[in-house]
Design a protein around this motif. Structure first.
Motif, PDB file in Angstrom:
ATOM      1  N   GLY A 160       0.870  -1.205  -0.157  1.00  0.00           N
ATOM      2  CA  GLY A 160       0.016  -0.094  -0.073  1.00  0.00           C
ATOM      3  C   GLY A 160       1.046   1.248   0.090  1.00  0.00           C
ATOM      4  O   GLY A 160       1.962   1.197   0.587  1.00  0.00           O
ATOM      5  N   THR A 161       0.397   2.196  -0.629  1.00  0.00           N
ATOM      6  CA  THR A 161       1.215   3.553  -0.550  1.00  0.00           C
ATOM      7  C   THR A 161       0.872   4.523   0.285  1.00  0.00           C
ATOM      8  O   THR A 161      -0.575   4.718   0.548  1.00  0.00           O
ATOM      9  N   TYR A 162       1.754   4.775   1.187  1.00  0.00           N
ATOM     10  CA  TYR A 162       1.449   5.736   2.383  1.00  0.00           C
ATOM     11  C   TYR A 162       1.706   7.148   2.072  1.00  0.00           C
ATOM     12  O   TYR A 162       2.812   7.409   1.650  1.00  0.00           O
ATOM     13  N   ALA A 163       0.564   7.760   2.173  1.00  0.00           N
ATOM     14  CA  ALA A 163       0.858   9.484   2.099  1.00  0.00           C
ATOM     15  C   ALA A 163       1.245  10.019   3.325  1.00  0.00           C
ATOM     16  O   ALA A 163       0.476   9.985   4.141  1.00  0.00           O
ATOM     17  N   ALA A 164       2.464  10.627   3.481  1.00  0.00           N
ATOM     18  CA  ALA A 164       2.641  11.363   4.747  1.00  0.00           C
ATOM     19  C   ALA A 164       2.575  12.681   4.658  1.00  0.00           C
ATOM     20  O   ALA A 164       2.859  13.523   3.468  1.00  0.00           O
ATOM     21  N   THR A 165       1.664  13.252   5.426  1.00  0.00           N
ATOM     22  CA  THR A 165       0.905  14.330   5.478  1.00  0.00           C
ATOM     23  C   THR A 165       1.425  15.178   6.654  1.00  0.00           C
ATOM     24  O   THR A 165       2.182  14.695   7.581  1.00  0.00           O
ATOM     25  N   GLN A 166       1.374  16.733   6.623  1.00  0.00           N
ATOM     26  CA  GLN A 166       1.991  17.685   7.537  1.00  0.00           C
ATOM     27  C   GLN A 166       1.299  17.320   9.055  1.00  0.00           C
ATOM     28  O   GLN A 166       2.180  17.425  10.087  1.00  0.00           O
ATOM     29  N   GLY A 167       0.102  17.285   9.060  1.00  0.00           N
ATOM     30  CA  GLY A 167      -0.708  17.466  10.416  1.00  0.00           C
ATOM     31  C   GLY A 167      -0.412  18.740  11.049  1.00  0.00           C
ATOM     32  O   GLY A 167       0.109  19.495  10.434  1.00  0.00           O
ATOM     33  N   PRO A 168      -0.748  18.848  12.418  1.00  0.00           N
ATOM     34  CA  PRO A 168      -1.364  17.931  13.151  1.00  0.00           C
ATOM     35  C   PRO A 168      -3.024  17.815  12.913  1.00  0.00           C
ATOM     36  O   PRO A 168      -3.490  16.863  13.136  1.00  0.00           O
ATOM     37  N   ARG A 169      -3.490  18.607  11.929  1.00  0.00           N
ATOM     38  CA  ARG A 169      -4.913  18.348  11.909  1.00  0.00           C
ATOM     39  C   ARG A 169      -5.083  17.199  10.831  1.00  0.00           C
ATOM     40  O   ARG A 169      -4.176  16.807   9.921  1.00  0.00           O
ATOM     41  N   LEU A 170      -6.184  16.812  10.676  1.00  0.00           N
ATOM     42  CA  LEU A 170      -6.522  15.625   9.747  1.00  0.00           C
ATOM     43  C   LEU A 170      -6.874  16.363   8.465  1.00  0.00           C
ATOM     44  O   LEU A 170      -6.932  17.527   8.235  1.00  0.00           O
ATOM     45  N   GLU A 171      -7.055  15.662   7.511  1.00  0.00           N
ATOM     46  CA  GLU A 171      -7.076  16.425   5.916  1.00  0.00           C
ATOM     47  C   GLU A 171      -8.770  16.637   5.799  1.00  0.00           C
ATOM     48  O   GLU A 171      -9.484  16.412   6.532  1.00  0.00           O
ATOM     49  N   THR A 172      -9.034  17.426   4.717  1.00  0.00           N
ATOM     50  CA  THR A 172     -10.119  17.679   4.074  1.00  0.00           C
ATOM     51  C   THR A 172     -10.628  16.609   3.286  1.00  0.00           C
ATOM     52  O   THR A 172      -9.763  15.712   2.693  1.00  0.00           O
ATOM     53  N   ALA A 173     -11.844  16.315   2.984  1.00  0.00           N
ATOM     54  CA  ALA A 173     -12.305  15.496   2.117  1.00  0.00           C
ATOM     55  C   ALA A 173     -11.651  15.520   0.796  1.00  0.00           C
ATOM     56  O   ALA A 173     -11.292  14.627   0.199  1.00  0.00           O
ATOM     57  N   ALA A 174     -11.396  16.859   0.202  1.00  0.00           N
ATOM     58  CA  ALA A 174     -10.748  16.987  -0.969  1.00  0.00           C
ATOM     59  C   ALA A 174      -9.307  16.686  -0.806  1.00  0.00           C
ATOM     60  O   ALA A 174      -8.947  16.077  -1.917  1.00  0.00           O
ATOM     61  N   GLU A 175      -8.694  16.837  -0.019  1.00  0.00           N
ATOM     62  CA  GLU A 175      -7.376  16.509   0.119  1.00  0.00           C
ATOM     63  C   GLU A 175      -7.253  14.834   0.072  1.00  0.00           C
ATOM     64  O   GLU A 175      -6.295  14.339  -0.704  1.00  0.00           O
ATOM     65  N   ILE A 176      -8.308  14.208   0.746  1.00  0.00           N
ATOM     66  CA  ILE A 176      -8.224  12.683   0.599  1.00  0.00           C
ATOM     67  C   ILE A 176      -8.220  12.148  -0.752  1.00  0.00           C
ATOM     68  O   ILE A 176      -7.815  11.444  -1.271  1.00  0.00           O
ATOM     69  N   GLU A 177      -9.302  12.867  -1.634  1.00  0.00           N
ATOM     70  CA  GLU A 177      -9.707  12.630  -2.646  1.00  0.00           C
ATOM     71  C   GLU A 177      -8.444  12.705  -3.741  1.00  0.00           C
ATOM     72  O   GLU A 177      -8.206  11.905  -4.713  1.00  0.00           O
ATOM     73  N   ARG A 178      -7.651  13.731  -3.408  1.00  0.00           N
ATOM     74  CA  ARG A 178      -6.563  14.172  -4.401  1.00  0.00           C
ATOM     75  C   ARG A 178      -5.441  13.006  -4.109  1.00  0.00           C
ATOM     76  O   ARG A 178      -4.909  12.447  -4.921  1.00  0.00           O
ATOM     77  N   LEU A 179      -5.390  12.759  -2.573  1.00  0.00           N
ATOM     78  CA  LEU A 179      -4.244  11.507  -2.281  1.00  0.00           C
ATOM     79  C   LEU A 179      -4.709  10.228  -3.111  1.00  0.00           C
ATOM     80  O   LEU A 179      -3.790   9.510  -3.388  1.00  0.00           O
ATOM     81  N   GLU A 180      -5.986  10.158  -3.137  1.00  0.00           N
ATOM     82  CA  GLU A 180      -6.333   8.813  -3.594  1.00  0.00           C
ATOM     83  C   GLU A 180      -6.079   8.793  -5.046  1.00  0.00           C
ATOM     84  O   GLU A 180      -5.766   7.815  -5.680  1.00  0.00           O
ATOM     85  N   ARG A 181      -6.288  10.097  -5.717  1.00  0.00           N
ATOM     86  CA  ARG A 181      -5.883  10.080  -7.131  1.00  0.00           C
ATOM     87  C   ARG A 181      -4.520   9.808  -7.530  1.00  0.00           C
ATOM     88  O   ARG A 181      -3.856   9.683  -8.560  1.00  0.00           O
ATOM     89  N   ASP A 182      -3.619  10.308  -6.524  1.00  0.00           N
ATOM     90  CA  ASP A 182      -1.941  10.224  -6.687  1.00  0.00           C
ATOM     91  C   ASP A 182      -1.627   8.781  -6.537  1.00  0.00           C
ATOM     92  O   ASP A 182      -0.649   8.410  -6.660  1.00  0.00           O
ATOM     93  N   GLY A 183      -2.575   7.878  -6.006  1.00  0.00           N
ATOM     94  CA  GLY A 183      -2.294   6.397  -5.776  1.00  0.00           C
ATOM     95  C   GLY A 183      -2.221   6.179  -4.414  1.00  0.00           C
ATOM     96  O   GLY A 183      -1.606   5.056  -4.146  1.00  0.00           O
ATOM     97  N   CYS A 184      -2.251   6.989  -3.443  1.00  0.00           N
ATOM     98  CA  CYS A 184      -2.324   6.488  -1.898  1.00  0.00           C
ATOM     99  C   CYS A 184      -3.211   5.838  -1.440  1.00  0.00           C
ATOM    100  O   CYS A 184      -4.444   5.988  -1.791  1.00  0.00           O
ATOM    101  N   HIS A 185      -3.009   4.940  -0.645  1.00  0.00           N
ATOM    102  CA  HIS A 185      -4.135   3.969   0.178  1.00  0.00           C
ATOM    103  C   HIS A 185      -4.114   4.287   1.578  1.00  0.00           C
ATOM    104  O   HIS A 185      -5.317   3.626   2.113  1.00  0.00           O
ATOM    105  N   LEU A 186      -3.224   4.574   2.171  1.00  0.00           N
ATOM    106  CA  LEU A 186      -3.410   5.090   3.423  1.00  0.00           C
ATOM    107  C   LEU A 186      -2.572   6.367   3.918  1.00  0.00           C
ATOM    108  O   LEU A 186      -1.849   6.765   3.066  1.00  0.00           O
ATOM    109  N   VAL A 187      -2.989   7.308   5.167  1.00  0.00           N
ATOM    110  CA  VAL A 187      -2.428   8.420   5.198  1.00  0.00           C
ATOM    111  C   VAL A 187      -1.969   8.585   6.713  1.00  0.00           C
ATOM    112  O   VAL A 187      -2.856   8.137   7.642  1.00  0.00           O
TER     113      VAL A 187
END
Ligand code: HPA
Length: 250
Positions: A160-187
């Motif tokens: 699985g492809t791990y998306a490493a995000t900056q935090g500490p806040r969780l992501e927006t729904a649009a950010e997760i959609e973008r990560l998904e389009r990028d091919g990420c499976h977990l964040v």
């Protein structure tokens, strides 16, 4: 394997499976690690342990001194590192409580000290070095984890492809959609620069990700800390089972 270090959250501590022999303060040229390195045993095998967010869980992901942590573990004798990390699941088979052994990373973090190869106090004064990072995780440790999971009848997702995000806040729904389009499976928020720094120190590094929640926008609900804590508790139980199986091999 020689000496395994485990980088984990407080969940592992409270599992009570780690028998603590001593805690060692390790000075590093990069400042202080998240806490003293614990030397102890896990199901009869000697291990090192360091809680990434500190023993009181008060160091947020963007302020973890990743360089000091990895330096300290290597100085204490580690040659391989198992990173236990809470994540949000993006792909549908990565629901709360699931364990995932990722095989790829995309780094979305910024502003973190992410290399030993620079002119900072204690930095290596060698010419600039570009590590190979084609496969960001150590396959030898990944395979051992997968074998241990199989032998212990513990369900894990292989890869699985791990998306490493900056935090500490969780992501927006649009950010997760973008990560998904990028091919990420977990964040998650801690996978980088930890993995790259481990490679720079030639440590064999792999990750056991514990899904704490469905990523933002994936469940129709908001994400609460109470839900995260509850799912991590059950996930950590499984991490304990996986470690028991892993230790019985080595
Ligand atoms: N996103 C990022 N990091 C996380 C999450 C998440 O949804 N859950 C646990 N760590």
């Amino acid at each position: 394997m020689n000496t395994l270090a485990i980088i984990g959250g407080t969940g592992l501590d409270t599992l009570g499976i780690l028998h603590v022999d001593k805690r060692e303060l390790v000075n590093t040229p990069f400042g202080e690690p998240s806490g003293p390195v614990t030397r102890g045993s896990l199901f009869g095998q000697e291990v090192l342990f360091l809680p990434r967010h500190g023993y009181n869980h008060n160091v947020p992901p963007h302020q973890v001194n990743y360089r000091a942590n990895l330096w300290a573990l290597r100085a204490a004798g580690a040659d391989s590192v198992l990173a236990v990390a809470a994540v949000g699941g993006i792909r549908t088979d990565m629901g709360p409580g699931r364990l995932v052994i990722p095989d790829q990373i995309i780094d979305y973090t910024w502003g973190r000290s992410s290399t030993f190869f620079e002119n900072s106090p204690g930095g290596k004064s060698e010419p600039v070095t570009h590590i190979d990072f084609t496969e960001p995780y150590c396959d030898e440790l990944r395979q051992r984890l997968l074998k241990a999971a199989f032998a212990g009848n513990i369900a894990v997702v292989d890869g699985g492809t791990y998306a490493a995000t900056q935090g500490p806040r969780l992501e927006t729904a649009a950010e997760i959609e973008r990560l998904e389009r990028d091919g990420c499976h977990l964040v998650g928020m801690t996978g980088m620069p930890e993995a790259a720094l481990a490679r720079e120190l030639e440590l064999c590094y792999a990750c056991c990700a514990v899904v704490a929640n469905r990523a933002a926008g994936k469940s129709g609900d908001i994400i609460t800390m109470a839900d995260i804590d509850k799912n991590l508790k059950s996930g950590m139980q499984r991490v304990g089972d996986l470690l028991e199986s892993l230790m019985s091999f080595d």
